[in-house]
Design an enzyme around this catalytic site. Structure first.
Site, PDB file in Angstrom:
ATOM      1  N   ASP A 283      10.914  -5.523   8.096  1.00  0.00           N
ATOM      2  CA  ASP A 283       9.518  -5.202   8.391  1.00  0.00           C
ATOM      3  C   ASP A 283       9.393  -3.757   8.839  1.00  0.00           C
ATOM      4  O   ASP A 283      10.373  -3.128   9.246  1.00  0.00           O
ATOM      5  CB  ASP A 283       8.953  -6.132   9.460  1.00  0.00           C
ATOM      6  CG  ASP A 283       9.564  -5.900  10.843  1.00  0.00           C
ATOM      7  OD1 ASP A 283      10.805  -5.842  10.933  1.00  0.00           O
ATOM      8  OD2 ASP A 283       8.814  -5.784  11.829  1.00  0.00           O
TER       9      ASP A 283
ATOM     10  N   GLU B 144      11.031  -7.495  13.454  1.00  0.00           N
ATOM     11  CA  GLU B 144      11.714  -6.797  14.551  1.00  0.00           C
ATOM     12  C   GLU B 144      10.782  -5.823  15.245  1.00  0.00           C
ATOM     13  O   GLU B 144      10.856  -5.647  16.472  1.00  0.00           O
ATOM     14  CB  GLU B 144      12.936  -6.047  14.003  1.00  0.00           C
ATOM     15  CG  GLU B 144      13.852  -5.451  15.064  1.00  0.00           C
ATOM     16  CD  GLU B 144      13.506  -4.023  15.472  1.00  0.00           C
ATOM     17  OE1 GLU B 144      14.143  -3.496  16.396  1.00  0.00           O
ATOM     18  OE2 GLU B 144      12.581  -3.430  14.865  1.00  0.00           O
TER      19      GLU B 144
END
Length: 423
Positions: A83, A178
């Protein structure tokens, strides 16, 4: 060493896929678009020859490179997240390739006069003559942490294509979310089955980190009383003024813009309010556990002090721990840091051992039973339009991964590691 073109092609493919996470979503992954890269990565791992490639219902990816040696060695892992930060747009990323960088200003976007300048970003001076990948000035790049993914996939492919390099079993893990602090929340450490791992999620070439901030988030809610301003004397309570008092009562120099190295801080990240209600959001950071607890106590005591000035409780404070300093879990196993340090030296990378002024999946994973130091991925200026990465730094990161695998196999060659330590 792996070729530049291969790394550039792989990295630019990844960054063009929008994987921005969303802190307001409770789903995992927090955005459906993260699946686009997750599915691609799982398929690519199969294509290069990785075994046991799995992607679960939350988009966590795991895969195995089987050992090519007879003696037993610890199973080690390499982990990155796919991400990108919600702080800046990750849509329609248009990476630019700057070959043989001349050390001067880089025009990212001529129309908008957006310039990446070494006069402001001094680290650029290190990379004169190298190949840089930059943004076009309108989005982030996504080197955090698609560079790490690029390096891990490329290193595994290199080991598969060069079976003469000895290595034990290697596990690979790629995670969502994350950037919003949830990358490790649903990571199955037991299933991963490594004795230790490394996150490829650092910045400058050479970084090796095994300590990070202790982190918490605080939400301060202030209740006011709205009364017609013409008749408000002695009756109105303006929550925004009380919020202002709260903010200014905290140490002004203990904020991100005034701190460095191991210095902690209070960081006001969001404020929304009117007369009736104001909400402040803070993050609290400190490397020292005692100082970290003291910072939380400062907020609690300040809320109590302000509440004591009113008949009713007008300030409510909620503090939630987010992650802790991995040093506590890694330090008893310093050989895993030593292996990474030696690997860097053997591929002509000068180790830069320093604390992270932030956190990684590794900090949470270390407390979940998977000690996990952090290694450079090579990017700079994460989470914004000035993000860039030298391709040579990615090459070095690949070389470090390969060398860690080789050194681990060598280190345990003459030791009876035992069947019970295999996955």
């Amino acid at each position: 060493m792996i070729g530049k073109k291969q790394l550039i092609d792989r990295f630019t493919q990844y960054v063009k896929i929008d994987t921005q996470s969303d802190p307001d979503s409770r789903d995992t992954p927090s955005t459906k678009k993260q699946w686009d890269l997750a599915n691609k990565l799982a398929e690519e791992l199969r294509e290069i020859g990785m075994q046991e490639v799995e992607i679960d219902e939350n988009a966590y990816i795991m895969a195995t490179l089987p050992a090519n040696i007879a003696h037993n060695v610890p199973v080690i892992g390499f982990i990155s997240h796919f991400d990108t930060s919600p702080d800046f747009s990750g849509e329609n990323v248009n990476p630019q390739i700057i070959e043989d960088y001349d050390g001067k200003d880089i025009i990212l976007n001529r129309e908008q006069n957006i310039i990446l300048s070494p006069n402001y970003f001094e680290d650029l001076h290190q990379y004169k003559g190298q190949t840089l990948i930059t943004t076009d000035g309108t989005t982030l790049l996504g080197a955090d942490d698609k560079a790490g993914i690029t390096e891990i996939v490329s290193a595994m492919e290199y080991l598969i294509n060069n079976p003469h390099i000895p290595h034990g079993e290697i596990r690979v893990g790629f995670t969502p979310d994350e950037e919003i602090g949830r990358g490790a929340h649903k990571f199955n450490v037991d299933k991963f089955g490594a004795q230790w791992a490394y996150t490829m999620d650092g910045s400058q070439v050479g970084e090796l980190e095994f300590e990070n901030f202790n982190a918490a988030g605080a939400t301060i809610t202030i209740k006011g009383k709205s009364v017609h301003p013409g008749y408000a004397k002695g009756k109105m309570v303006n929550s925004m003024y009380i919020a202002q008092d709260f903010i200014t009562s905290l140490p002004r120099l203990e904020t991100p813009e005034h701190t460095e190295n191991r210095q902690g801080f209070f960081h006001l990240t969001d404020i929304k309010g009117n007369v009736e209600r104001t909400t402040l959001k803070y993050i609290i950071r400190d490397h020292d556990k005692d100082h970290f607890e003291a910072r939380k106590e400062v907020l609690q005591k300040l809320a109590l002090e302000i509440n004591s000035q009113f008949e009713d409780e007008i300030i409510n404070i909620e503090i939630k721990n987010q992650y802790f300093n991995m040093r506590e879990k890694v330090e008893p196993l310093m050989h895993i840091v030593d292996i990474a340090e030696e690997a860097m030296k053997q591929v002509d990378v000068e180790p830069i051992i320093k604390p992270i002024r932030g956190g990684t999946d590794g900090s949470q994973l270390s407390y979940m039973g998977l000690p996990c130091p952090n290694i450079f991925a090579g990017g700079h200026n994460f989470h914004g339009r000035y993000e860039y990465i030298p391709v040579e730094s990615m090459q070095k990161a690949v070389a470090v991964i390969v060398k860690i695998a080789e050194l681990t196999a060598e280190k345990y060659k003459d030791l009876d590691y035992g069947e019970n330590n295999k996955r």
